[in-house]
Design a protein around this motif. Structure first.
Motif, PDB file in Angstrom:
ATOM      1  N   SER A 106      82.965  44.820  43.183  1.00  0.00           N
ATOM      2  CA  SER A 106      84.320  44.299  43.384  1.00  0.00           C
ATOM      3  C   SER A 106      85.331  45.421  43.183  1.00  0.00           C
ATOM      4  N   GLU A 108      88.321  46.396  41.408  1.00  0.00           N
ATOM      5  CA  GLU A 108      88.872  45.828  40.166  1.00  0.00           C
ATOM      6  C   GLU A 108      90.272  46.341  39.860  1.00  0.00           C
ATOM      7  N   GLY A 131      84.303  44.818  47.227  1.00  0.00           N
ATOM      8  CA  GLY A 131      84.565  43.402  47.441  1.00  0.00           C
ATOM      9  C   GLY A 131      86.007  43.049  47.109  1.00  0.00           C
ATOM     10  N   ALA A 132      86.661  42.319  48.006  1.00  0.00           N
ATOM     11  CA  ALA A 132      88.035  41.849  47.783  1.00  0.00           C
ATOM     12  C   ALA A 132      88.021  40.336  47.544  1.00  0.00           C
ATOM     13  N   LYS A 134      85.404  37.563  46.628  1.00  0.00           N
ATOM     14  CA  LYS A 134      84.045  37.570  46.094  1.00  0.00           C
ATOM     15  C   LYS A 134      83.409  36.182  46.117  1.00  0.00           C
ATOM     16  N   GLN A 143      86.892  36.313  40.876  1.00  0.00           N
ATOM     17  CA  GLN A 143      86.815  35.968  42.300  1.00  0.00           C
ATOM     18  C   GLN A 143      87.327  37.075  43.226  1.00  0.00           C
ATOM     19  N   GLY A 144      87.711  38.221  42.636  1.00  0.00           N
ATOM     20  CA  GLY A 144      88.197  39.330  43.455  1.00  0.00           C
ATOM     21  C   GLY A 144      89.714  39.391  43.501  1.00  0.00           C
ATOM     22  N   ALA A 149      93.255  44.022  46.842  1.00  0.00           N
ATOM     23  CA  ALA A 149      92.072  44.874  47.007  1.00  0.00           C
ATOM     24  C   ALA A 149      92.003  45.446  48.420  1.00  0.00           C
ATOM     25  N   THR A 166      84.179  45.331  53.798  1.00  0.00           N
ATOM     26  CA  THR A 166      84.422  44.322  52.770  1.00  0.00           C
ATOM     27  C   THR A 166      84.088  42.948  53.324  1.00  0.00           C
ATOM     28  N   SER A 311      81.764  42.338  37.975  1.00  0.00           N
ATOM     29  CA  SER A 311      80.708  41.597  38.682  1.00  0.00           C
ATOM     30  C   SER A 311      79.521  42.537  38.856  1.00  0.00           C
TER      31      SER A 311
END
Ligand code: PEP
Ligand code: MN
Length: 357
Positions: A106, A108, A131-132, A134, A143-144, A149, A166, A311
């Motif tokens: 992710s 972060e 990941g943006a 998630k 959850q991103g 992100a 992504t 994550s």
């Protein structure tokens, strides 16, 4: 069925065959390959098959008509014998070179992403992942960062030159993700989300489709077929492990799927040993194994401080471990380069265990 046009068939002849196909309520897909143009005829043919084969076979410019024995058509080697090669910015996927997608599970924070992006670029990665949005098993897990992100990812792309990938989880996110990212990822949980597959089939961005954790190779290819049939030929397949009775690893990485896919389809195949194993120490052997069986590339999760990751903390590599892995991957890739030569020759044959339709 496939309608193979004679080498040197004219545009008018090709158009003539296409309009006959359309007039039958079917859809023609054209592939102009090295040996001439082939039209895949897709749609409900049913009992009309023998009659249609006879009718199409006598149209001007037609060399021969062959029934398609597989349920996947546009993604099959029979339709498109040459490997699909996908250029994305300065990277090229599926051309025989090694694609390495690396970055955090992710995104972060801005700092976390920039530090990782700089390090993986310096180590030789060719695509930056992060990941943006998630897909988390628990609704209470991180959850991103969403659009924030996506902005960091595009800043990291501008800074390193690496194209970004992504995940997109819903059809209504496709446009915004496509605006910021260079490759769209469909996660394992969404492999059979048909409205999402259709939505990514309509955008001008390559799509990496991850294998459903409970999907057979045939179901995997049928999901890819949705994207290609919707108009997007630039699909990358990703083997990320399937669920078996084994619980020691997070999933079971299906290494045999790599050569099987290369034989059945022209699409590039990436392996993801991070999600396949769920364990940091297993990422290196399985990444090397994936490349050794001919994968076009690997996706690896990398984090500056894996233990504090929000994550997938247990499976992310730190920056030095990723750099060391890169050094080991390249010679293995060199060794097996010629393994792929047989696939384009259409060595599909029978006995592949797939249903006939
Ligand atoms: C990911 O790559 O971020 C991911 C969630 O993978 P998968 O869909 O394979 O679990
Ligand atoms: Mn992850």
């Amino acid at each position: 069925m496939f309608v193979a046009m004679r080498k040197g068939a004219t545009e008018a002849e090709i158009l003539g065959v296409k309009s006959r196909i359309l007039a039958e309520g079917l859809t023609p897909y054209e592939h102009a390959g090295a040996t001439g143009t082939v039209l895949a005829v897709v749609g409900e043919v049913g009992k009309r098959r023998p009659a249609l084969i006879e009718q199409f076979a006598v149209l001007p410019g037609v060399e021969r008509v062959t029934p398609i024995s597989r349920p996947f058509k546009l993604t099959s080697r029979e339709f498109h014998p040459e490997d699909t090669v996908i250029p994305v910015l300065d990277a090229v996927i599926g051309d025989g070179g090694l694609t390495v997608m690396a970055g955090p599970c992710s995104v972060e924070s801005r700092d976390q992403l920039m530090e990782t992006a700089d390090a993986v670029a310096a180590a030789g990665a060719t695509v930056l992942r992060g990941g943006a949005f998630k897909p988390r098993t628990s609704p209470y897990a991180f959850q991103g960062l969403g659009i924030e992100a996506l902005r960091y990812l595009s800043e990291a792309r501008d800074r390193t030159g690496l194209p970004t990938i992504t995940e997109v989880m819903e059809p209504n996110q496709v446009d915004i993700v496509a605006e910021y990212a260079d490759i769209l990822q469909i996660g394992t949980r969404n492999m059979q989300n048909y409205s999402l597959l259709n939505a990514v089939g309509r955008v001008a961005r390559p799509v990496m489709l991850k294998r459903g954790f409970g999907a057979t190779v045939e179901e995997f290819l049928m999901a890819a077929e949705y994207i290609v049939a919707a108009g997007n030929p630039n699909v990358i397949l990703c083997e990320r492990g399937i669920r078996t009775f084994e619980t020691y690893t997070r999933n079971t990485m299906d290494l045999a799927a790599v050569p099987v896919l290369h034989q059945l389809t022209h699409l590039p195949v990436i392996v993801d040993p991070s999600h396949a194993t769920g364990k940091r120490w297993l990422v290196r052997p399985l990444a090397l194994g994936g490349v050794a069986v001919g994968a076009d590339g690997v996706m690896v999760e990398v984090h500056p401080d894996p233990d504090s990751a929000l994550s997938d903390a247990e499976q992310q590599l730190d920056l030095p471990a990723f750099a060391a892995l890169m050094r080991d991957l390249l010679p293995i890739h060199e060794l097996v380069r010629d393994m792929r030569d047989g696939y384009e020759a259409g060595v599909t044959g029978n006995g592949d265990g797939l249903a006939r339709h």
